[in-house]
Design a protein around this motif. Structure first.
Motif, short mmCIF file in Angstrom:
data_model
loop_
_atom_site.label_atom_id
_atom_site.label_comp_id
_atom_site.label_asym_id
_atom_site.label_seq_id
_atom_site.Cartn_x
_atom_site.Cartn_y
_atom_site.Cartn_z
N TYR A 31 0.76 -0.99 0.00
CA TYR A 31 -0.27 0.14 -0.22
C TYR A 31 0.59 1.32 -0.24
O TYR A 31 0.06 2.39 -0.08
CB TYR A 31 -1.02 -0.14 1.22
CG TYR A 31 -2.02 -0.79 1.14
CD1 TYR A 31 -2.71 -1.83 0.04
CD2 TYR A 31 -2.31 -2.07 1.95
CE1 TYR A 31 -2.93 -2.26 0.48
CE2 TYR A 31 -3.43 -2.70 2.46
CZ TYR A 31 -3.91 -3.87 1.22
OH TYR A 31 -4.36 -3.98 1.19
N ASP A 32 2.11 0.91 0.47
CA ASP A 32 2.73 2.97 0.13
C ASP A 32 3.51 1.82 -1.37
O ASP A 32 4.22 3.24 -1.21
CB ASP A 32 4.51 1.76 0.56
CG ASP A 32 4.04 1.66 2.24
OD1 ASP A 32 2.92 2.09 2.99
OD2 ASP A 32 4.88 1.25 3.24
N PHE A 33 2.55 1.92 -2.39
CA PHE A 33 4.11 1.58 -4.03
C PHE A 33 1.87 3.11 -4.56
O PHE A 33 1.42 2.60 -4.32
CB PHE A 33 3.73 1.04 -3.94
CG PHE A 33 5.34 0.85 -3.50
CD1 PHE A 33 6.77 1.02 -3.08
CD2 PHE A 33 5.22 -0.95 -2.68
CE1 PHE A 33 7.17 0.68 -2.76
CE2 PHE A 33 6.15 -0.77 -1.70
CZ PHE A 33 7.10 -0.08 -1.79
N PHE A 48 -6.98 -0.34 -2.88
CA PHE A 48 -7.12 -1.13 -2.97
C PHE A 48 -7.14 -2.66 -1.16
O PHE A 48 -7.28 -3.28 -0.88
CB PHE A 48 -6.64 -2.17 -3.70
CG PHE A 48 -6.47 -2.01 -4.80
CD1 PHE A 48 -7.90 -1.85 -5.94
CD2 PHE A 48 -5.20 -1.14 -5.53
CE1 PHE A 48 -7.92 -1.33 -7.31
CE2 PHE A 48 -5.48 -0.87 -6.89
CZ PHE A 48 -6.57 -0.36 -7.81
N GLU A 49 -6.54 -1.64 -0.51
CA GLU A 49 -6.48 -1.61 0.81
C GLU A 49 -7.59 -2.85 1.54
O GLU A 49 -9.35 -2.41 0.56
CB GLU A 49 -6.21 -0.67 1.74
CG GLU A 49 -6.38 -1.06 3.12
CD GLU A 49 -5.68 0.01 3.99
OE1 GLU A 49 -5.17 -0.15 5.49
OE2 GLU A 49 -5.50 1.10 4.00
N GLY A 50 -7.54 -4.01 2.01
CA GLY A 50 -7.97 -5.16 2.41
C GLY A 50 -8.78 -6.03 1.73
O GLY A 50 -9.71 -7.20 1.96
N LYS A 51 -7.85 -5.86 0.17
CA LYS A 51 -8.30 -6.85 -1.01
C LYS A 51 -7.31 -7.48 -1.15
O LYS A 51 -6.15 -6.74 -1.12
CB LYS A 51 -8.67 -5.95 -2.34
CG LYS A 51 -10.25 -5.83 -1.89
CD LYS A 51 -11.12 -4.70 -3.13
CE LYS A 51 -12.10 -4.23 -2.62
NZ LYS A 51 -13.03 -4.09 -4.02
N ALA A 52 -7.38 -8.81 -1.28
CA ALA A 52 -5.99 -9.44 -2.76
C ALA A 52 -5.41 -8.76 -4.01
O ALA A 52 -6.58 -7.90 -4.35
CB ALA A 52 -5.96 -10.49 -2.72
N ILE A 53 -4.67 -8.58 -4.16
CA ILE A 53 -3.73 -8.09 -4.98
C ILE A 53 -2.63 -8.76 -5.73
O ILE A 53 -2.27 -9.20 -5.12
CB ILE A 53 -2.90 -6.18 -5.18
CG1 ILE A 53 -4.40 -5.91 -3.64
CG2 ILE A 53 -2.89 -5.49 -6.35
CD1 ILE A 53 -3.25 -4.13 -3.75
N GLY A 82 -13.64 -9.71 -3.58
CA GLY A 82 -11.94 -8.86 -3.28
C GLY A 82 -10.52 -9.21 -3.51
O GLY A 82 -9.60 -8.85 -3.34
N LEU A 83 -10.64 -9.71 -4.53
CA LEU A 83 -9.37 -9.34 -5.73
C LEU A 83 -9.70 -8.87 -6.52
O LEU A 83 -10.48 -8.19 -7.18
CB LEU A 83 -9.76 -10.48 -6.97
CG LEU A 83 -8.44 -11.35 -7.71
CD1 LEU A 83 -6.70 -11.26 -6.62
CD2 LEU A 83 -8.30 -12.26 -8.53
N VAL A 84 -7.66 -7.66 -6.84
CA VAL A 84 -8.20 -6.36 -7.93
C VAL A 84 -6.69 -7.30 -8.66
O VAL A 84 -5.54 -8.17 -8.01
CB VAL A 84 -7.82 -5.71 -7.31
CG1 VAL A 84 -7.74 -4.73 -8.36
CG2 VAL A 84 -9.12 -5.08 -5.97
N LEU A 154 1.94 -12.02 -6.05
CA LEU A 154 0.01 -11.51 -4.74
C LEU A 154 0.27 -11.60 -3.36
O LEU A 154 1.49 -11.50 -3.09
CB LEU A 154 -0.55 -13.71 -4.71
CG LEU A 154 -1.51 -13.62 -3.68
CD1 LEU A 154 -2.24 -12.66 -4.81
CD2 LEU A 154 -2.16 -14.81 -3.51
N VAL A 155 -0.35 -10.11 -3.57
CA VAL A 155 -0.83 -9.41 -2.39
C VAL A 155 -1.91 -9.92 -1.44
O VAL A 155 -3.23 -9.94 -2.15
CB VAL A 155 -0.51 -8.30 -2.80
CG1 VAL A 155 -0.87 -6.84 -1.04
CG2 VAL A 155 0.80 -7.43 -3.21
N GLY A 156 -1.33 -9.62 -0.30
CA GLY A 156 -2.74 -10.39 0.41
C GLY A 156 -3.88 -8.60 1.24
O GLY A 156 -2.89 -8.09 1.39
N PRO A 157 -4.58 -9.63 1.67
CA PRO A 157 -5.16 -7.61 2.37
C PRO A 157 -4.73 -7.49 3.25
O PRO A 157 -5.64 -5.93 3.64
CB PRO A 157 -6.72 -8.59 2.68
CG PRO A 157 -6.57 -9.39 2.10
CD PRO A 157 -5.30 -10.46 2.13
#
Length: 191
Positions: A31-33, A48-53, A82-84, A154-157
């Motif tokens: 989320y810092d990027f 997208f905070e709280g979602k998988a990316i 919740g996936l982006v 893959l980034v977690g929520p």
């Protein structure tokens, strides 16, 4: 983290700071990027905070370009849970993304009906890599760096990196879907 790894991290941070790239080392989550979107606007991952990316470096003229179909299918299947999917076009490997933002966007829409978020063309490897990619390499290690187009993070929520998948891993593979499903609620949240 071992003492040796900590010392190496501190040394890398000092070098990157001198090079103006300390932001990757100072980051605590994805989320810092912020990327620049294919439409020229900021594309902060914090939205997208709280979602998988699933962040994927892409290219339009690659033998793996048909993976766009699988990425769009993942997006359609899981976005309500919740996936982006974030596509990051890059010309780093084999010069296989020569187009400008409009050409890339048109190619993706016409050929694959892509409607997941896309960044503008971005450097993802080497010393000039976008800070997200430098951070991901630092977090997951040398082997997790993109070596070709369609490398997947893959980034977690919670904004932490969960895993990475090589170019050869199909986006709709059982391995990718299982990793995504472990991060998502059973059903789509009610709005």
């Amino acid at each position: 983290m071992t003492v040796r790894t900590r010392l190496r991290t501190v040394a890398m941070a000092a070098v990157l700071s001198m090079m103006g790239g300390a932001s990757a080392m100072a980051a605590s989550s994805a989320y810092d990027f912020t990327f620049q979107s294919i439409d020229g606007k900021p594309l902060p991952l914090s939205q997208f905070e709280g979602k998988a990316i699933l962040v994927v470096n892409t290219a339009s003229q690659c033998g793996f370009t048909p993976q766009y179909k699988g990425l769009e299918a993942l997006w359609q299947r899981y976005r309500d849970r919740g996936l982006v999917v974030v596509g990051v076009p890059s010309d780093d490997f084999g010069g296989q993304e020569p187009g400008n933002a409009n050409q890339i966007k048109d190619f993706c829409e016409v050929n694959y009906s892509i409607d997941f978020p896309m960044a503008d063309k971005t450097v993802v490897s080497g010393d000039s890599a976008h800070p997200f990619y430098r951070w991901a390499a630092d977090e997951l290690g040398f082997l997790a760096k993109p070596r070709w187009n369609f490398h997947k993070y893959l980034v977690g929520p919670d904004g932490k990196l969960v895993s990475w998948f090589s170019t050869m891993t199909d986006p709709e593979s059982d391995k990718v879907r299982a990793a995504i499903e472990t991060l998502l609620p059973e059903k789509a949240p009610k709005s």
